[in-house]
Design a protein around this motif. Structure first.
Motif, PDB file in Angstrom:
ATOM      1  N   TRP A 120       0.820  -1.215   0.000  1.00 30.73           N
ATOM      2  CA  TRP A 120       0.000   0.000   0.000  1.00 30.73           C
ATOM      3  C   TRP A 120       0.853   1.264   0.000  1.00 30.73           C
ATOM      4  CZ3 TRP A 120      -4.596  -1.963  -0.900  1.00 30.73           C
ATOM      5  CH2 TRP A 120      -4.897  -3.228  -0.410  1.00 30.73           C
ATOM      6  N   LYS A 121       2.129   1.144  -0.243  1.00 36.17           N
ATOM      7  CA  LYS A 121       3.054   2.276  -0.133  1.00 36.17           C
ATOM      8  C   LYS A 121       2.835   3.314  -1.237  1.00 36.17           C
ATOM      9  CE  LYS A 121       8.005   3.377  -0.145  1.00 36.17           C
ATOM     10  NZ  LYS A 121       7.856   4.384  -1.217  1.00 36.17           N
ATOM     11  N   PRO A 122       2.764   4.608  -0.874  1.00 38.69           N
ATOM     12  CA  PRO A 122       2.673   5.664  -1.879  1.00 38.69           C
ATOM     13  C   PRO A 122       4.017   5.829  -2.599  1.00 38.69           C
ATOM     14  CG  PRO A 122       2.041   6.447   0.316  1.00 38.69           C
ATOM     15  CD  PRO A 122       2.717   5.138   0.492  1.00 38.69           C
ATOM     16  N   PRO A 123       4.028   6.557  -3.716  1.00 39.83           N
ATOM     17  CA  PRO A 123       5.296   6.806  -4.408  1.00 39.83           C
ATOM     18  C   PRO A 123       6.168   7.793  -3.639  1.00 39.83           C
ATOM     19  CG  PRO A 123       3.515   8.014  -5.467  1.00 39.83           C
ATOM     20  CD  PRO A 123       2.874   7.138  -4.428  1.00 39.83           C
ATOM     21  N   ALA A 124       7.390   7.991  -4.102  1.00 43.22           N
ATOM     22  CA  ALA A 124       8.306   8.949  -3.490  1.00 43.22           C
ATOM     23  C   ALA A 124       7.625  10.323  -3.426  1.00 43.22           C
ATOM     24  CB  ALA A 124       9.587   9.023  -4.324  1.00 43.22           C
ATOM     25  N   PRO A 125       7.914  11.101  -2.368  1.00 43.45           N
ATOM     26  CA  PRO A 125       8.997  10.938  -1.390  1.00 43.45           C
ATOM     27  C   PRO A 125       8.574  10.266  -0.081  1.00 43.45           C
ATOM     28  CG  PRO A 125       8.067  13.122  -1.160  1.00 43.45           C
ATOM     29  CD  PRO A 125       7.266  12.432  -2.246  1.00 43.45           C
ATOM     30  N   PHE A 126       7.481   9.509  -0.077  1.00 48.98           N
ATOM     31  CA  PHE A 126       6.951   8.943   1.173  1.00 48.98           C
ATOM     32  C   PHE A 126       7.586   7.578   1.425  1.00 48.98           C
ATOM     33  CE2 PHE A 126       3.793  11.805  -0.642  1.00 48.98           C
ATOM     34  CZ  PHE A 126       3.665  12.718   0.391  1.00 48.98           C
ATOM     35  N   HIS A 127       8.800   7.592   1.969  1.00 49.57           N
ATOM     36  CA  HIS A 127       9.603   6.388   2.105  1.00 49.57           C
ATOM     37  C   HIS A 127       9.402   5.660   3.433  1.00 49.57           C
ATOM     38  CE1 HIS A 127      11.718   7.166  -1.599  1.00 49.57           C
ATOM     39  NE2 HIS A 127      12.109   8.350  -1.173  1.00 49.57           N
ATOM     40  N   HIS A 128       9.086   6.377   4.503  1.00 47.37           N
ATOM     41  CA  HIS A 128       9.027   5.775   5.829  1.00 47.37           C
ATOM     42  C   HIS A 128       7.587   5.536   6.261  1.00 47.37           C
ATOM     43  CE1 HIS A 128      13.231   7.663   6.760  1.00 47.37           C
ATOM     44  NE2 HIS A 128      13.295   6.584   6.004  1.00 47.37           N
ATOM     45  N   ARG A 129       7.381   4.468   7.045  1.00 51.05           N
ATOM     46  CA  ARG A 129       6.039   4.095   7.482  1.00 51.05           C
ATOM     47  C   ARG A 129       5.974   3.984   8.992  1.00 51.05           C
ATOM     48  NH1 ARG A 129       3.329  -1.713   6.047  1.00 51.05           N
ATOM     49  NH2 ARG A 129       4.386  -2.302   7.978  1.00 51.05           N
ATOM     50  N   MET A 130       4.851   4.409   9.562  1.00 48.64           N
ATOM     51  CA  MET A 130       4.585   4.247  10.987  1.00 48.64           C
ATOM     52  C   MET A 130       3.154   3.742  11.161  1.00 48.64           C
ATOM     53  SD  MET A 130       6.398   7.643  12.635  1.00 48.64           S
ATOM     54  CE  MET A 130       5.558   8.763  11.512  1.00 48.64           C
ATOM     55  N   TRP A 131       2.937   2.984  12.234  1.00 48.18           N
ATOM     56  CA  TRP A 131       1.604   2.469  12.548  1.00 48.18           C
ATOM     57  C   TRP A 131       0.840   3.554  13.291  1.00 48.18           C
ATOM     58  CZ3 TRP A 131       0.360  -2.852  11.620  1.00 48.18           C
ATOM     59  CH2 TRP A 131      -0.903  -3.252  12.072  1.00 48.18           C
ATOM     60  N   ALA A 132      -0.273   3.999  12.725  1.00 46.67           N
ATOM     61  CA  ALA A 132      -0.986   5.141  13.295  1.00 46.67           C
ATOM     62  C   ALA A 132      -2.194   4.757  14.132  1.00 46.67           C
ATOM     63  CB  ALA A 132      -1.430   6.086  12.168  1.00 46.67           C
ATOM     64  N   GLY A 133      -2.703   3.538  13.976  1.00 45.97           N
ATOM     65  CA  GLY A 133      -3.866   3.126  14.755  1.00 45.97           C
ATOM     66  C   GLY A 133      -4.666   2.074  14.028  1.00 45.97           C
ATOM     67  N   GLY A 134      -5.876   1.832  14.529  1.00 42.40           N
ATOM     68  CA  GLY A 134      -6.697   0.825  13.878  1.00 42.40           C
ATOM     69  C   GLY A 134      -7.993   0.568  14.615  1.00 42.40           C
ATOM     70  N   GLU A 135      -8.730  -0.409  14.104  1.00 41.93           N
ATOM     71  CA  GLU A 135     -10.000  -0.817  14.682  1.00 41.93           C
ATOM     72  C   GLU A 135     -10.143  -2.331  14.536  1.00 41.93           C
ATOM     73  OE1 GLU A 135     -12.958   1.213  12.436  1.00 41.93           O
ATOM     74  OE2 GLU A 135     -12.373   3.216  13.122  1.00 41.93           O
ATOM     75  N   LEU A 136     -10.941  -2.928  15.402  1.00 41.03           N
ATOM     76  CA  LEU A 136     -11.237  -4.344  15.281  1.00 41.03           C
ATOM     77  C   LEU A 136     -12.675  -4.582  15.718  1.00 41.03           C
ATOM     78  CD1 LEU A 136     -10.246  -7.190  14.597  1.00 41.03           C
ATOM     79  CD2 LEU A 136      -9.553  -7.447  16.971  1.00 41.03           C
ATOM     80  N   GLU A 137     -13.417  -5.246  14.851  1.00 39.50           N
ATOM     81  CA  GLU A 137     -14.789  -5.639  15.156  1.00 39.50           C
ATOM     82  C   GLU A 137     -14.950  -7.092  14.753  1.00 39.50           C
ATOM     83  OE1 GLU A 137     -19.402  -4.370  14.009  1.00 39.50           O
ATOM     84  OE2 GLU A 137     -17.688  -3.449  12.983  1.00 39.50           O
ATOM     85  N   TRP A 138     -15.545  -7.914  15.621  1.00 38.97           N
ATOM     86  CA  TRP A 138     -15.644  -9.322  15.278  1.00 38.97           C
ATOM     87  C   TRP A 138     -16.973  -9.934  15.710  1.00 38.97           C
ATOM     88  CZ3 TRP A 138     -12.052  -7.448  18.718  1.00 38.97           C
ATOM     89  CH2 TRP A 138     -12.177  -7.843  20.054  1.00 38.97           C
TER      90      TRP A 138
END
Length: 357
Positions: A120-138
């Motif tokens: 899911w990585k965007p093109p340059a210059p967005f090289h670094h990734r961090m986990w920002a959050g999420g949700e879970l429903e089950w």
């Protein structure tokens, strides 16, 4: 902190007026008219990527094995499923333990330079990734069980652009992961990653890199002490060790360098040390809330949990995993992970139900 949709609309509107050559917006927003981008050829690489990625779908399959189940128990020091205690076929998978399954099945050559998968990585210059959050429903009536053949379908929920942050412009990406077994829908986990611009340390060395000035190296951001945490109904004190981070990385097949390469994490991305995994914080909150509920009433279960990663948690620094029932909203809990200075580094909200109620 994740930008709200209202804030994003305001920020984007201002950004669009001053940066029309880099038009970009949330996939959930109405598409803007732009006379200079009437065809695909005239669109920026970021716009072209957005259009392509919004239609992307990834389908993965896995088997819920007793071995992975047990390894997660040993990694998280579960009181039941640790050491040699393997669960029998049909044993229900605890909430969030699906993280031990559906690993990124890619070769090293397909990873980013700093080790994460690039689905899911965007093109340059967005090289670094961090986990920002999420949700879970089950679905409490159809949990994953040992022996299940499971299927996970991943699609984009939303893409948001946020300009001029601490690390420059950034792209927030929400991915929905719907998991099912032969009986139907089991759960939906939504993950939010933020992709930020690369630093000088990320670029390949050239003739000028050896002359880079000392002040250009990112310096670790020092934590600040915030106000006292609320009184908790339950609490776990834990100091994430390098071994814990390594085991969780190995179990989830996570090769992102920020979790085990201290030199990379400190000198390239400017952290105080290797970072605790975002999904580990998520799992710790669910584990402790689930234990708390079961000690009170075994019919209670977690319906859903959402969370935001507000600041990094660092290896060898003590943390507290805590939660508290909301007195004004029955069945709702606030959950959080606090760092050694009392900052609420990860903040979540859970909805609790009762079986048959």
């Amino acid at each position: 902190m994740l930008p709200s949709r209202t804030v994003f609309r305001s920020v984007f509107s201002q950004y669009q007026r001053t940066h029309t050559h880099r038009l970009f917006f949330s996939t959930n927003l109405q598409r803007c008219q732009h006379t200079q981008a009437s065809s695909q050829d005239n669109k920026s690489p970021l716009e072209q990527w957005r259009d392509q990625i919004s239609r992307k779908k990834i389908i993965e399959k896995d088997v819920i094995t007793a071995s992975q189940f047990n390894l997660m128990g040993n990694t998280m020091n579960d009181p039941i499923y640790r050491n040699q205690r393997l669960p029998s076929t049909g044993t229900e998978l605890p909430p969030a333990w699906h993280l031990a399954y559906f690993p990124p099945r890619v070769t090293e050559q397909e990873l980013s330079p700093d080790g994460f998968e690039q689905d899911w990585k965007p093109p340059a210059p967005f090289h670094h990734r961090m986990w920002a959050g999420g949700e879970l429903e089950w679905n409490p009536e159809n949990p994953l069980r040992v022996g299940d053949e499971a299927r996970m379908e991943s699609t984009i929920r939303d893409i948001q652009f946020r300009p001029a942050g601490r690390r420059g412009d950034s792209v927030f990406i929400w991915v929905d992961k719907k998991i099912s077994n032969d009986k139907g829908w089991v759960m939906t986990e939504s993950r939010c990653w933020v992709y930020v611009q690369g630093t000088d340390g990320h670029k390949k060395e050239d003739s000028s890199s050896s002359n880079k000035k000392e002040e250009e190296v990112i310096k670790p951001k020092q934590p600040t002490v915030l106000k006292e945490l609320p009184k908790a109904d339950f609490s776990l004190d834990l100091t994430p060790s390098p071994i814990l981070l390594f085991r969780f990385s190995a179990l989830t097949f996570n090769s992102h360098l920020i979790h085990y390469d201290n030199i990379y994490s400190t000198t390239v991305e400017g952290h105080r040390g290797c970072l605790v995994h975002g999904p580990m914080s998520f799992m710790l909150m669910i584990n402790e809330l689930n234990k708390h509920l079961k000690t009170k009433d075994d019919t209670h279960y977690i319906k859903s949990l959402s969370y935001r990663c507000r600041s990094p948690l660092v290896v060898n620094e003590p943390i507290q995993v805590q939660g508290k029932a909301k007195s004004d909203v029955p069945g709702h809990y606030d959950v959080w992970v606090a760092d050694q200075n009392g900052n609420m580094a990860v903040k979540g909200s859970a909805i609790v139900g009762r079986i048959g109620g």
